[in-house]
Design a protein around this motif. Structure first.
Motif, PDB file in Angstrom:
ATOM      1  N   ILE A  59       0.862  -1.187   0.000  1.00  0.00           N
ATOM      2  CA  ILE A  59       0.000   0.000   0.000  1.00  0.00           C
ATOM      3  C   ILE A  59       0.892   1.229   0.000  1.00  0.00           C
ATOM      4  CG2 ILE A  59      -1.748   1.307   1.251  1.00  0.00           C
ATOM      5  CD1 ILE A  59      -2.784  -1.257   2.435  1.00  0.00           C
ATOM      6  N   GLU A  60       0.901   1.941  -1.110  1.00  0.00           N
ATOM      7  CA  GLU A  60       1.746   3.122  -1.239  1.00  0.00           C
ATOM      8  C   GLU A  60       0.941   4.279  -1.832  1.00  0.00           C
ATOM      9  OE1 GLU A  60       6.282   1.460  -1.772  1.00  0.00           O
ATOM     10  OE2 GLU A  60       5.167   2.017  -3.583  1.00  0.00           O
ATOM     11  N   THR A  61       1.323   5.483  -1.429  1.00  0.00           N
ATOM     12  CA  THR A  61       0.783   6.709  -2.011  1.00  0.00           C
ATOM     13  C   THR A  61       1.949   7.469  -2.607  1.00  0.00           C
ATOM     14  OG1 THR A  61      -1.003   6.826  -0.387  1.00  0.00           O
ATOM     15  CG2 THR A  61      -0.456   8.849  -1.557  1.00  0.00           C
ATOM     16  N   VAL A  62       1.891   7.690  -3.913  1.00  0.00           N
ATOM     17  CA  VAL A  62       3.003   8.318  -4.630  1.00  0.00           C
ATOM     18  C   VAL A  62       2.548   9.667  -5.178  1.00  0.00           C
ATOM     19  CG1 VAL A  62       4.722   8.057  -6.451  1.00  0.00           C
ATOM     20  CG2 VAL A  62       3.845   6.030  -5.262  1.00  0.00           C
ATOM     21  N   GLY A  63       3.274  10.719  -4.824  1.00  0.00           N
ATOM     22  CA  GLY A  63       2.957  12.044  -5.345  1.00  0.00           C
ATOM     23  C   GLY A  63       3.345  12.169  -6.807  1.00  0.00           C
ATOM     24  N   ASN A 101      -8.885  -2.841  -2.800  1.00  0.00           N
ATOM     25  CA  ASN A 101      -8.876  -2.161  -4.108  1.00  0.00           C
ATOM     26  C   ASN A 101      -7.471  -1.661  -4.415  1.00  0.00           C
ATOM     27  OD1 ASN A 101     -12.038  -1.829  -4.611  1.00  0.00           O
ATOM     28  ND2 ASN A 101     -11.610  -1.320  -2.469  1.00  0.00           N
ATOM     29  N   PRO A 102      -6.531  -2.563  -4.667  1.00  0.00           N
ATOM     30  CA  PRO A 102      -5.131  -2.163  -4.846  1.00  0.00           C
ATOM     31  C   PRO A 102      -4.896  -1.225  -6.030  1.00  0.00           C
ATOM     32  CG  PRO A 102      -5.461  -4.457  -5.478  1.00  0.00           C
ATOM     33  CD  PRO A 102      -6.710  -4.014  -4.809  1.00  0.00           C
ATOM     34  N   GLU A 103      -5.773  -1.248  -7.028  1.00  0.00           N
ATOM     35  CA  GLU A 103      -5.593  -0.401  -8.200  1.00  0.00           C
ATOM     36  C   GLU A 103      -6.239   0.967  -8.034  1.00  0.00           C
ATOM     37  OE1 GLU A 103      -3.646  -1.349 -10.617  1.00  0.00           O
ATOM     38  OE2 GLU A 103      -3.337  -3.258  -9.584  1.00  0.00           O
ATOM     39  N   ALA A 104      -7.069   1.151  -7.011  1.00  0.00           N
ATOM     40  CA  ALA A 104      -7.773   2.422  -6.824  1.00  0.00           C
ATOM     41  C   ALA A 104      -6.809   3.498  -6.329  1.00  0.00           C
ATOM     42  CB  ALA A 104      -8.916   2.247  -5.827  1.00  0.00           C
ATOM     43  N   PRO A 105      -6.943   4.726  -6.814  1.00  0.00           N
ATOM     44  CA  PRO A 105      -6.067   5.804  -6.340  1.00  0.00           C
ATOM     45  C   PRO A 105      -6.383   6.190  -4.897  1.00  0.00           C
ATOM     46  CG  PRO A 105      -7.761   6.691  -7.789  1.00  0.00           C
ATOM     47  CD  PRO A 105      -7.887   5.191  -7.841  1.00  0.00           C
TER      48      PRO A 105
END
Length: 369
Positions: free
Chosen positions: A220-224, A325-329
């Motif tokens: 689970i990552e959030t990439v700017g 939902n791994p593909e959801a932003p």
């Protein structure tokens, strides 16, 4: 002789009073000052802290100013009183010599003037170390471990661990093993030969200059991106650990309401830097702007992120949505828990680098659409 003894007793009482006042004021460094009036002015623009560590640092800052003002006022009063009493005209009226009584080589006075500043500095040092040790302590039993990666010119956030009570009763281990294995491969020395046929070692302890094995990769990552400011979601009232590293140059992870920042180094171990810090809890929910506080290149000013603090219940829902939902932003995950999908605290700045080419173009009014 009797008058000399009286003056000596007066000096001792005065010294004891000054030392007692200094001890009383310095002991107040661990006590929260009043939230308004003069004490609020002494914050000098410092934001209100949202963690126990930041509140203690804020208290220390205010009480240091209190001590400084007390010492300053005492010195100003003594200065002006002495100037008034020791003027040549007043000395003449009193029938005294033009010069006041000299106190050079007055051993008791010189001892006081030497000892008192040392005691003040020692007191301030003691309370400063207390606040610093609490801010840097790594014994807070974090329930959430966040991997933070800084890079030119944005941020990547990943969830390394989430405790069972914040993940539906099951502890979450978020390491992306495949991505981590690829990163491990990157640490092999480059196969470069010099003109004599000898291998040229990499710049960092002989490793490849493209070595990214020290970075952490999570499921689970959030990439700017250039178009979107990354939002890091964390729970309130929960111990949290931040694990920092840079993929290129030195950056700095700074949330003003933490009253604390830490430099983000590439190859932290080789740079002898501590890459982790912990907060005991975040006591206020909401959106808080984060910045890079280290000049890191052309778009350093655009390197913002947002810390979104939600309730533990919402955080559990957020993690579940990201897992399911791994593909959801990230924006969809935020909307699923009733939060704004995009950063709200970085107004009026946008992350779009192209806007910096013309004055005023790095601002966009979201409410205009």
């Amino acid at each position: 002789m009797e008058q000399r003894n009286k003056h000596g007793l007066t000096r001792r009482i005065g010294l004891a009073g000054v030392l007692g006042l200094a001890g009383l004021v310095l002991s107040g460094c661990t006590v929260a000052p009043p939230e308004n009036g003069f004490f609020n002015f002494l914050r000098m623009g410092w934001p209100k802290g949202i963690t126990p560590e930041s509140k203690e640092m804020g208290n220390l800052w205010v009480w240091v100013w209190v001590v400084a003002w007390i010492i300053g006022l005492i010195m100003w009063v003594l200065l002006f009183v002495n100037m008034g009493r020791s003027s040549a005209k007043k000395a003449e009226k009193r029938g005294e010599d033009e010069f006041p009584r000299q106190t050079g080589y007055n051993v008791p006075l010189e001892l006081v003037l030497t000892t008192l500043p040392v005691l003040i500095v020692c007191g301030l040092f003691f309370f400063n170390v207390q606040a610093q040790d609490r801010a840097t302590a790594l014994d807070k039993d974090p329930k959430v471990v966040v991997d933070v990666t800084g890079y030119q010119w944005n941020w990547k956030f990943g969830y390394h661990e989430v405790a069972a009570e914040l993940n539906g009763g099951q502890e979450y281990k978020g390491v992306d093993k495949e991505a981590q294995a690829r990163a491990e491969e990157s640490k092999k020395p480059e196969e470069k030969l010099d003109k004599h046929g000898h291998q040229v070692p990499g710049p960092i302890h002989g490793k490849s200059k493209d070595d990214l094995s020290y970075l952490n990769y999570n499921k689970i990552e959030t990439v700017g991106t250039t178009q979107e400011i990354p939002v890091l979601v964390v729970p309130s009232g929960t111990p949290i650990e931040f694990n920092l590293a840079s993929a290129d140059v030195v950056h700095s992870f700074w949330i003003p309401e933490f009253l604390f920042k830490r430099d983000v180094f590439p190859h932290p171990s080789e740079n002898r830097s501590e890459r982790r810090f912990q907060v005991e809890s975040i006591d206020e929910e909401g959106a808080f702007v984060g910045r890079c506080a280290e000049m890191c290149g052309t778009y350093h000013a655009m390197m913002s992120f947002e810390l979104r603090v939600v309730s533990p219940e919402k955080f559990e829902q957020y993690i579940k949505f990201r897992q399911d939902n791994p593909e959801a932003p990230n924006s969809e995950a935020l909307k699923a828990i009733g939060e704004e999908g995009y950063a709200t605290s970085t107004h009026p700045f946008e992350s779009d680098r192209t806007g910096t080419r013309s004055p005023g173009e790095n601002y966009k009014d979201r409410n205009a659409a």
